[in-house]
Scaffold this active site. Structure first.
Site, PDB file in Angstrom:
ATOM      1  N   CYS B  10       0.845  -1.199   0.000  1.00  0.00           N
ATOM      2  CA  CYS B  10       0.000   0.000   0.000  1.00  0.00           C
ATOM      3  C   CYS B  10       0.887   1.260   0.000  1.00  0.00           C
ATOM      4  CB  CYS B  10      -0.914   0.008   1.217  1.00  0.00           C
ATOM      5  SG  CYS B  10      -0.039   0.317   2.750  1.00  0.00           S
ATOM      6  N   CYS B  13       3.139   1.615   2.969  1.00  0.00           N
ATOM      7  CA  CYS B  13       4.292   0.697   2.952  1.00  0.00           C
ATOM      8  C   CYS B  13       5.382   1.267   2.036  1.00  0.00           C
ATOM      9  CB  CYS B  13       3.875  -0.682   2.440  1.00  0.00           C
ATOM     10  SG  CYS B  13       2.514  -1.395   3.378  1.00  0.00           S
TER      11      CYS B  13
END
Lengths: 143, 79
Positions: B10, B13
């Site tokens: 995501c 991240c």
């Protein structure tokens, strides 16, 4: 695992899962609360074992909720030992259950789960918490 | 030094990975940055939320994007 990219509030639930009846109920209540979407049950033993991922998760969660069977309060104290103060702590014997005298049943698990979801704390527990916040008065226990 | 970024890929991240890369560059250290995206491997660390950052096997943060400075501090502690 809990949330990743979203901005959903993270509520982690820890139960003492102790060996007596109220410990078993605490465990089953935490599992039920997870199934019902109230939060996500997490391994208390993992915290005690010093697993860094579980400890980091507890420290980052928006809310940590502990469900203890009795007043020994292992779940709450385990979190406090890593410097995390639970947003909510429930102790079943301070709500209405009796240690060693309670039959583990679906009905009791349902009722306790509902009470936790509604944030209901027993009168006795409320009084105790109020008492802990008092700095005045005698210690006779009857005032 | 081994730095692992746990997450399913995501934006949070990715930002964590970026901060880790900048921290390593700024400190001029020899570190391997690995992205771990497999759920099975992520849960082995006991993390309940991602992104998480692991330095030499120890989870330093979970569920938050650590700043470059945070990561630099953790690297310094490990030296």
């Amino acid at each position: 695992m809990g949330e990743c990219c979203g901005n959903i509030k993270t509520r982690l639930i820890y139960s003492c899962s102790g060996c007596v009846d109220v410990g078993e109920i605490a465990d089953k209540v935490a599992r039920k609360l997870t199934i019902e979407g109230y939060g996500k049950m997490t391994c208390l033993a993992s915290i005690s074992a010093g697993i860094s991922g579980t400890i980091a998760s507890a420290k980052s969660a928006d809310e940590n909720v502990t469900v203890d069977g009795c007043s020994v309060a292992c779940a709450r104290k385990t979190l406090e030992n890593i410097g995390v103060k639970p947003a909510e702590s429930y102790t079943l014997t301070e709500m209405w259950l009796e240690k060693g005298k309670t039959t583990v049943s679906e009905e009791i698990i349902d009722v306790v789960s509902q009470q936790i979801k509604q944030g209901i704390v027993s009168e006795a527990q409320s009084k105790k918490e109020q008492g802990n916040n008092k700095n005045t008065g005698c210690s006779c226990g009857s005032c | 030094m081994k730095i692992e970024i746990l997450g399913m890929g995501c934006p949070k991240c990715k930002k964590t990975t970026q901060n880790a890369q900048q921290a390593v560059e700024e400190l001029g250290i020899d570190a391997e940055i690995i992205k771990v995206e497999e759920l099975e491997k992520i849960t082995e660390y006991g993390v309940m939320m991602t992104p998480a950052l692991v330095i030499d096997g120890e989870v330093k943060v979970a569920g938050k994007i650590p700043s470059k400075q945070d990561i630099m501090n953790w690297i310094e502690e490990k030296k």
